[in-house]
Every structure is written in structure tokens, then in C-alpha cells.
Design an enzyme around this catalytic site. Structure first.
Site, short mmCIF file in Angstrom:
data_model
loop_
_atom_site.label_atom_id
_atom_site.label_comp_id
_atom_site.label_asym_id
_atom_site.label_seq_id
_atom_site.Cartn_x
_atom_site.Cartn_y
_atom_site.Cartn_z
N HIS A 1 -43.67 -7.02 -2.94
CA HIS A 1 -44.53 -6.98 -4.11
C HIS A 1 -43.66 -7.18 -5.34
CE1 HIS A 1 -47.25 -5.78 -7.18
NE2 HIS A 1 -46.72 -4.59 -7.37
N ASN B 1 -46.15 -9.04 -12.61
CA ASN B 1 -46.81 -8.27 -11.56
C ASN B 1 -48.26 -8.71 -11.46
OD1 ASN B 1 -48.06 -6.35 -9.96
ND2 ASN B 1 -47.05 -4.60 -10.91
N CYS C 1 -51.89 -2.81 -5.81
CA CYS C 1 -50.75 -3.69 -5.51
C CYS C 1 -50.47 -3.78 -4.01
CB CYS C 1 -49.51 -3.24 -6.27
SG CYS C 1 -49.75 -3.22 -8.05
#
Length: 330
Positions: free
Chosen positions: A257, A287, A119
Site C-alpha cells: 500500500h 495515497n 486502504c
């Protein structure tokens, strides 16, 4: 910031993104997974995500995002001499998915490689490309975050499978010189990256070429990851702002993020940041790992929220654990 003489900086010339054709709502997901729209929304803020079809891959999404970013920058593939692509879900073990993008956009020279920091991957890739531009190894770069996380989800694990989606985002970087007396120079002002491998077991995939010979599935201890995320992200954002002599009051937009709306809220509170300054796309994209920061950035640029001259803080945390932040004058 005090500068001695002119400084060359990596400036964002254009942004782009790409999403799979299929949008999957929580309600649709609840038809096959033991969950509900209420459960997902309350815990994560996620309402929908995009899931790649078999013919849609990390590579095809990356190519779509790259082409959109090149068009926004009014450049061709042949103008680019560096591609850094962040992904945890490459099309193949090798070669790098970046080389697929290179061929597709008509870039015949230069360098192309992948970066793996999950990520945080886009922050890592941005930092690498910025360094290579400023040291003269390249003049124009494509930095891409692209993922098809749906391929590595355990659809029986309702705690994790509802959290992720597929997509890609990209930026084109070019060098620009700012004079010493420029009080608001454009470009990447600073980046900060961290990793701590002691926390490997909090978020990982239980497979790989050298361990199991299989791709494996995502495994996560959500509560512990949440705790680390809030502390680490607030800390790294304070570090990068301090380094450029700024505070959260100077920031126009935080582009974080997009893991969980609650992490975004908690991080903003810790930094005394107004929630209105935080770009949130997790509700629509879920996500998307390395794609999430550039995807959110492109969304906010295209809808007019982020304007030229705005001061941005980009930040992310992912498996590894890895985390990082960047201060960018758009």
C-alpha cells in the site's frame, strides 16, 4: 508447499488501472495549501497526485481500470460473473459502485458488490473473490480498488490533505489447476486479514449517513498510524510467507500500500528486504487508499518489472484499523 492432488487456484489473468486527467504537483498544491514541496517530500516521499474532476468519479475510474484489466486478460465483461469493488468513497450511499461497473462492461449475470476496508480494501476484496472462486460460486472475477479521496479531504488540514490522491486499479482472476508435483504453482497462494476496531480514532472520517447525515472529512493521527503500520505490516508479511513455507529471500517483489515512502522503507528494513524489491509509486500517485495496491501492481506489470512466475507479496493497512497481506505467484 505440499499438496495432496491437483489444486485449483485463483490466477491473475490481467491487470489494469485508471487515473484522473489532472496531475497536481506539490508546488501547485503549495499555491493553495500552507505547505511546500520540501516539507511534503521529506516526510512522505510524495511528489505528485491525481485529482478527479467533477465528472470523474470512483465509478468512472473503476470502469476505466476494469476495461484495461479485461483487455489485458483478453476477456469481455460478459465473461465475468463476480465483481468485488473496494472503496471508501462510493459514488452513492447505495447502490454499490460495483453494479455501475457491471452495467458499463456488459456483464448481465453474476454478482457485484462493494467492500469497505479503506486502504486494506483491495486485500480484503482479493481474499473474498479468491474464496468465492475456489468454492465454485464464480469462475472469473474482477477485483477493483477505486477511490476519489479528494472529495473527503479537509483542504485546511495541511497534515492530511497533501497525502492523498485519486485513482483505480483492477485485476481479473480466473481458476487454474496445478498438479501436486508443481513446485511453483501460479496464483494466490495464501491471504491473511486482520482488524482491530479499538484503534478507530487514529484514522477515520467524521461523517456518515447514520451519524451526521453528511459525508464528513478524513481525520488522522499520523504518528500513531505510522507506528502501527510498520509493526503490523512486517508481522502480517512474515505470517503469510511462513504459511507457504517461504522467507523474504524467496520474494521477487513486494507490492505495498502506497501511504508513505518512510513506512515502505521501515517495513522493508524490518524484513531485511532489499529496497530494490519494493514497488514504489507513492511519489507519483500519493495515497490512493484501496486503489493503491492494484495501481502499483499494474504499473510494475506494464513497465516490465513484474514478470510471469515472479513471487509477489501484496500488503496494506488502513483505517479500522484493518491490515492484510497476500502471497501471489504472478
Amino acid at each position: 508447499m505440499n499438496h495432496q492432488g491437483p489444486a485449483e487456484r485463483s490466477v491473475i489473468l490481467g491487470t489494469g488501472s485508471a487515473l484522473p486527467a489532472r496531475r497536481v504537483t506539490n508546488a501547485e498544491l503549495a499555491e493553495t495549501v500552507d505547505t511546500s514541496d520540501e516539507w511534503i517530500t521529506e516526510r512522505t516521499g510524495i511528489k505528485a497526485r491525481y485529482i478527479a474532476a467533477p465528472e470523474e468519479t470512483t465509478g468512472t475510474l473503476a470502469i476505466g481500470a476494469a476495461r484495461a484489466a479485461l483487455a489485458a486478460a483478453d476477456l469481455k465483461g460478459a465473461d465475468i460473473d463476480l465483481i468485488v469493488l473496494a472503496t471508501a468513497t462510493p459514488d452513492h450511499t447505495f447502490p454499490a459502485t460495483a453494479t455501475k461497473v457491471q452495467a458499463a462492461i456488459g456483464m448481465t449475470g453474476g454478482m457485484a458488490f462493494d467492500v469497505a476496508a479503506v486502504c486494506s480494501g483491495f486485500l480484503y476484496a482479493l481474499s473474498v473473490a479468491d474464496s468465492m472462486l475456489r468454492t465454485g460460486m464464480a469462475r472469473k472475477a474482477l477485483v477493483i480498488g477505486a477511490e476519489t479521496f479528494s472529495r473527503i479531504l479537509d483542504w485546511e488540514d495541511r497534515g492530511t490533505c497533501v497525502l492523498f490522491g485519486d485513482g483505480a486499479g483492477a485485476v481479473v482472476l480466473g481458476l487454474e489447476t496445478s498438479e501436486a508435483d508443481d513446485s511453483a504453482p501460479r496464483g494466490i497462494l495464501t491471504t491473511e486479514l486482520h482488524a482491530d476496531g479499538r484503534h478507530h480514532d487514529l484514522l477515520y472520517v467524521d461523517g456518515g449517513p447514520s451519524t451526521t447525515g453528511t459525508v464528513g472529512k478524513v481525520r488522522m493521527k499520523g504518528r500513531e498510524v505510522f507506528r502501527h503500520a510498520v509493526v503490523n505490516l512486517a508481522e502480517v508479511m512474515e505470517q503469510v510467507l511462513h504459511r507457504v513455507g517461504m522467507t523474504s529471500a524467496d520474494v521477487d517483489w513486494v507490492v505495498p500500500h502506497q501511504a508513505n515512502a518512510r513506512i515502505l522503507d521501515a517495513t522493508a528494513r524490518k524484513l531485511n528486504l532489499s529496497p530494490e524489491k519494493v514497488v514504489v509509486t507513492v511519489d507519483q500517485h500519493a495515497n490512493t487508499s484501496a486503489a493503491s495496491v492494484p495501481l502499483a501492481l499494474d504499473t510494475a506489470v506494464r513497465d516490465g518489472r513484474i514478470k510471469r512466475g515472479d513471487l509477489l507479496v501484496l500488503e496494506a493497512m488502513g483505517g479500522g484499523l484493518t491490515w492484510g497481506a497476500a502471497v501471489v505467484r504472478y
